[in-house]
Scaffold this motif. Sequence first.
Motif, mmCIF file in Angstrom:
data_model
loop_
_atom_site.group_PDB
_atom_site.id
_atom_site.type_symbol
_atom_site.label_atom_id
_atom_site.label_comp_id
_atom_site.label_asym_id
_atom_site.label_seq_id
_atom_site.Cartn_x
_atom_site.Cartn_y
_atom_site.Cartn_z
ATOM 1 N N TYR A 45 -72.899 50.977 -21.174
ATOM 2 C CA TYR A 45 -71.570 50.703 -20.719
ATOM 3 C C TYR A 45 -70.709 51.732 -21.474
ATOM 4 O O TYR A 45 -71.065 52.263 -22.402
ATOM 5 C CB TYR A 45 -70.857 49.432 -21.068
ATOM 6 N N GLU A 46 -69.801 52.269 -20.584
ATOM 7 C CA GLU A 46 -68.823 53.556 -21.038
ATOM 8 C C GLU A 46 -67.337 52.812 -21.097
ATOM 9 O O GLU A 46 -67.120 52.515 -20.181
ATOM 10 C CB GLU A 46 -69.126 54.620 -20.240
ATOM 11 N N CYS A 47 -66.699 53.333 -22.009
ATOM 12 C CA CYS A 47 -65.075 53.164 -22.020
ATOM 13 C C CYS A 47 -64.596 54.190 -21.146
ATOM 14 O O CYS A 47 -64.704 55.426 -21.223
ATOM 15 C CB CYS A 47 -64.615 53.387 -23.470
ATOM 16 N N PHE A 48 -63.659 53.544 -20.234
ATOM 17 C CA PHE A 48 -62.950 54.530 -19.484
ATOM 18 C C PHE A 48 -61.993 55.494 -20.346
ATOM 19 O O PHE A 48 -61.515 56.610 -19.980
ATOM 20 C CB PHE A 48 -62.058 53.891 -18.397
ATOM 21 N N ALA A 49 -61.330 54.968 -21.422
ATOM 22 C CA ALA A 49 -60.217 55.536 -22.254
ATOM 23 C C ALA A 49 -60.914 56.565 -23.028
ATOM 24 O O ALA A 49 -60.315 57.995 -23.176
ATOM 25 C CB ALA A 49 -59.491 54.650 -22.878
ATOM 26 N N CYS A 50 -61.835 56.330 -24.040
ATOM 27 C CA CYS A 50 -62.297 57.388 -25.051
ATOM 28 C C CYS A 50 -63.847 57.500 -24.859
ATOM 29 O O CYS A 50 -64.071 58.620 -25.355
ATOM 30 C CB CYS A 50 -62.107 56.525 -26.345
ATOM 31 N N GLY A 51 -64.476 57.092 -23.900
ATOM 32 C CA GLY A 51 -65.745 57.884 -23.441
ATOM 33 C C GLY A 51 -66.730 57.248 -24.259
ATOM 34 O O GLY A 51 -67.895 57.475 -24.014
ATOM 35 N N LYS A 52 -66.612 56.245 -25.185
ATOM 36 C CA LYS A 52 -67.552 55.680 -26.084
ATOM 37 C C LYS A 52 -68.692 54.983 -25.379
ATOM 38 O O LYS A 52 -68.340 54.201 -24.394
ATOM 39 C CB LYS A 52 -67.061 54.720 -27.066
ATOM 40 N N VAL A 53 -69.919 55.128 -25.482
ATOM 41 C CA VAL A 53 -71.084 54.708 -24.821
ATOM 42 C C VAL A 53 -71.883 53.465 -25.823
ATOM 43 O O VAL A 53 -72.007 54.168 -26.762
ATOM 44 C CB VAL A 53 -72.115 55.784 -24.060
ATOM 45 N N ILE A 54 -71.995 52.313 -25.138
ATOM 46 C CA ILE A 54 -72.789 51.334 -25.912
ATOM 47 C C ILE A 54 -73.629 50.661 -25.114
ATOM 48 O O ILE A 54 -73.644 50.797 -23.897
ATOM 49 C CB ILE A 54 -71.722 50.511 -26.629
ATOM 50 N N THR A 55 -74.736 49.997 -25.590
ATOM 51 C CA THR A 55 -75.499 49.331 -24.689
ATOM 52 C C THR A 55 -75.305 47.597 -24.945
ATOM 53 O O THR A 55 -75.403 47.355 -26.064
ATOM 54 C CB THR A 55 -77.080 49.364 -24.976
ATOM 55 N N ALA A 56 -75.590 46.854 -23.922
ATOM 56 C CA ALA A 56 -75.179 45.586 -24.275
ATOM 57 C C ALA A 56 -75.961 44.811 -23.162
ATOM 58 O O ALA A 56 -76.288 45.296 -22.032
ATOM 59 C CB ALA A 56 -73.760 45.182 -24.470
ATOM 60 N N VAL A 57 -76.154 43.529 -23.348
ATOM 61 C CA VAL A 57 -76.801 42.526 -22.387
ATOM 62 C C VAL A 57 -76.007 42.292 -21.306
ATOM 63 O O VAL A 57 -76.167 42.165 -19.965
ATOM 64 C CB VAL A 57 -77.343 41.264 -22.839
ATOM 65 N N SER A 58 -74.532 41.982 -21.538
ATOM 66 C CA SER A 58 -73.406 41.992 -20.530
ATOM 67 C C SER A 58 -72.230 42.701 -20.833
ATOM 68 O O SER A 58 -72.099 43.166 -21.936
ATOM 69 C CB SER A 58 -73.059 40.504 -20.831
ATOM 70 N N LEU A 59 -71.263 42.770 -19.815
ATOM 71 C CA LEU A 59 -70.285 43.383 -19.893
ATOM 72 C C LEU A 59 -69.070 43.328 -20.975
ATOM 73 O O LEU A 59 -68.899 42.243 -20.945
ATOM 74 C CB LEU A 59 -69.573 43.729 -18.560
ATOM 75 N N PRO A 60 -68.917 44.219 -22.075
ATOM 76 C CA PRO A 60 -68.092 43.751 -23.243
ATOM 77 C C PRO A 60 -66.592 43.706 -22.411
ATOM 78 O O PRO A 60 -66.235 44.223 -21.457
ATOM 79 C CB PRO A 60 -68.152 44.867 -24.070
ATOM 80 N N GLU A 61 -65.949 42.710 -22.988
ATOM 81 C CA GLU A 61 -64.323 42.473 -22.674
ATOM 82 C C GLU A 61 -63.473 44.004 -22.804
ATOM 83 O O GLU A 61 -62.982 44.084 -21.957
ATOM 84 C CB GLU A 61 -64.059 41.437 -23.368
ATOM 85 N N SER A 62 -63.768 44.849 -23.693
ATOM 86 C CA SER A 62 -63.016 45.743 -24.121
ATOM 87 C C SER A 62 -64.004 46.613 -25.049
ATOM 88 O O SER A 62 -64.844 46.087 -25.956
ATOM 89 C CB SER A 62 -61.572 45.565 -24.657
#
Length: 47
Positions: free
Chosen positions: A14-31
């Motif tokens: 998952y990637e943040c629209f604002a800052c571009g941070k990428v993380i991996t997770a099982v479900s979509l983070p809220e923010s």
Amino acid sequence: MRDVEQDHGEKTPYECFACGKVITAVSLPESCQDCGGEMRNRLTPLE
């Protein structure tokens, strides 16, 4: 374009629209953990 099959127990990038941070997770983070921005699934194409 082709559809990407996803295993619902598998971690997804998952990637943040604002800052571009990428993380991996099982479900979509809220923010974003860093800035609070909206996250997107990187396996889903942008239109």
